[in-house]
Design an enzyme around this catalytic site. Structure first.
Site, PDB file in Angstrom:
ATOM      1  N   ARG A 144       0.844  -1.187   0.000  1.00  0.00           N
ATOM      2  CA  ARG A 144       0.000   0.000   0.000  1.00  0.00           C
ATOM      3  C   ARG A 144       0.877   1.235   0.000  1.00  0.00           C
ATOM      4  O   ARG A 144       2.004   1.208   0.470  1.00  0.00           O
ATOM      5  CB  ARG A 144      -0.906   0.037   1.236  1.00  0.00           C
ATOM      6  CG  ARG A 144      -1.956  -1.050   1.291  1.00  0.00           C
ATOM      7  CD  ARG A 144      -2.895  -0.809   2.459  1.00  0.00           C
ATOM      8  NE  ARG A 144      -3.584   0.465   2.306  1.00  0.00           N
ATOM      9  CZ  ARG A 144      -4.723   0.615   1.642  1.00  0.00           C
ATOM     10  NH1 ARG A 144      -5.286  -0.412   1.063  1.00  0.00           N
ATOM     11  NH2 ARG A 144      -5.297   1.813   1.549  1.00  0.00           N
TER      12      ARG A 144
ATOM     13  N   ASP B  83       6.658  13.471   2.933  1.00  0.00           N
ATOM     14  CA  ASP B  83       6.454  12.191   3.619  1.00  0.00           C
ATOM     15  C   ASP B  83       7.657  11.288   3.379  1.00  0.00           C
ATOM     16  O   ASP B  83       7.520  10.115   3.040  1.00  0.00           O
ATOM     17  CB  ASP B  83       5.167  11.525   3.125  1.00  0.00           C
ATOM     18  CG  ASP B  83       4.697  10.418   4.066  1.00  0.00           C
ATOM     19  OD1 ASP B  83       5.155  10.382   5.222  1.00  0.00           O
ATOM     20  OD2 ASP B  83       3.874   9.586   3.646  1.00  0.00           O
TER      21      ASP B  83
END
Length: 423
Positions: A43, A155
């Site tokens: 994911r 991120d």
């Protein structure tokens, strides 16, 4: 909406949107029917990632699971279509129905899984650790220098750093939270352990938030430990600790230039952190003392990048032994051949020294493995010897019992005969 945004992207300029891929093709509209999906492999910030085959090559396709993820999809589509760098994952194209991105596939999985959850854990050297961080800095420096608008990844963390070429080449991925510089964060995205304090505090922030994350990553690849793992609890606990000034513990025997760079990167004040261009240049200089980063890793068979399992812990000491202070030469005098010769000689000697230290560490690790195998063999031999002794004793007992049984049968037969005579 997706088609409208894509047309808008393409109409800006061919140079801004059309990204040349290693195969020589351009970013394109891809028909889902031309993709052969094989298996889910993980994911991202949004959606599920699948391994697939497209035009005869392995690719990764990222799909969205709900309308709520469409905005992140459009962000990643927009940002990846702007970039073309060897340390950033390639975007080949996208599909309209179903909505998905078609990207470069990283056969070695994420850096995070190599560090923490591969089974067994692969051995790597300080040269590999330094090279991964240099490549990450190169990719991020490229993002920060983009024109007309630079990009902040926002991120940056090992799960978003992929490995190819037997673990020697690093690629930055997952741009679902990337944004243009000078924007304001309205919601706390990212991951707490690598997040700069100004990001989760909701302050205005700059590209220096990526520099903070890079400093935490450097600590993580050197120690092979999860940052702030000892704090436990929720992400809020980590954020609160970082807000109050907590940082990962300093590393014993870490050379001063590396320690200084690392601690400057995670300084609370963004203005005190170096630019990623400075980080890249410093790491490039330090790599002269860490040869061998192109040596392929011995990776376990991987059915998927997010494979989990038990950790046959490769000791961090195996490569931390290499991170010992190396005598730093004084800057040579460019006008003096003798000074330049001494400087070059020192560099070669430092490289030889680190190579020998690496070989010593490998031999020590192999010795531990052989000692473990020898102890296991000795335990097995002791067990075999004990089983043989028990088997011999059982045979003796069986023979004795057989003799006793035969004697009892003879006595029983004699008693039966005597009873018949009496009757």
């Amino acid at each position: 909406e997706l088609r409208r945004r894509r047309l808008a992207l393409k109409s800006r300029s061919a140079a801004a949107v059309m990204v040349e891929t290693p195969a020589g093709c351009l970013f394109e509209d891809i028909q889902y029917e031309d993709i052969q999906v094989e298996a889910a492999v993980g994911r991202g910030t949004f959606g599920v990632v699948f391994k697939a085959v497209w035009k005869g090559k392995d690719v990764a396709i990222k799909t969205i699971e709900s309308e709520n993820e469409r905005n992140a999809f459009l962000v990643e589509l927009r940002q990846l279509s702007r970039v073309n760098h060897p340390n950033i994952v390639k975007l080949y194209g996208s599909c309209d129905n179903p909505v998905c991105l078609v990207m470069e596939y990283a056969e070695c999985g994420s850096l995070y899984n190599l560090l923490h959850s591969a089974d067994p854990q692969p051995h790597y050297t300080a040269s590999h650790a330094m090279s991964w961080c240099l490549q990450c800095a190169q990719g991020v420096a490229y993002l920060h220098s983009m024109k007309p608008k630079a990009l902040i990844h926002r991120d940056l963390k090992p799960p978003n750093l992929l490995l190819v070429a037997r673990g020697t080449v690093l690629k930055i991925c997952d741009f679902g939270t990337a944004c243009d510089i000078q924007t304001y964060m309205t919601n706390n995205k990212g991951s707490a352990a690598w997040m700069a304090p100004e990001v989760f505090e909701g302050s205005n922030y700059s590209e220096k938030c990526d520099v903070f994350s890079w400093g935490i990553i450097l600590w993580e690849v050197i120690t092979r430990k999860k940052p702030f793992d000892e704090i436990g609890g929720s992400a809020f606990c980590i954020m609160w600790a970082v807000h109050r000034g907590t940082r990962p513990p300093l590393i014993k025997d870490l050379p001063e230039p590396i320690e200084s760079l690392m601690t400057r990167c995670w300084d609370k004040e963004p203005s005190q952190r170096p630019s990623m261009e400075e980080v890249k240049n410093t790491m490039s200089h330090l790599m002269k003392y860490f040869p061998g980063s192109d040596e392929p890793l011995k990776l376990p068979h991987q059915s998927s990048p997010n494979r989990s399992g038990s950790s046959s812990a490769t000791s961090t000491g195996d490569y931390r032994q290499l991170l010992i202070p190396v005598p730093q030469p004084l800057a040579p005098c460019p006008n003096s051949k003798e000074s330049m010769a001494v400087f070059e000689l020192h560099i070669r000697m430092a490289q030889d020294y680190l190579k020998i230290q690496s070989e010593i560490a490998d031999l020590a690790r192999r010795k531990e493995e052989l000692m473990s195998e020898l102890e296991q063999d000795q335990r097995e031999q002791q067990t075999s010897s004990r089983l043989l002794q028990e088997h011999g004793k059982l045979l003796e007992d069986n023979s004795s019992l057989s003799t006793d049984c035969q004697g009892l049968r003879s006595k029983l037969s004699l008693i039966k005969t005597q009873n018949q005579h009496h009757s």
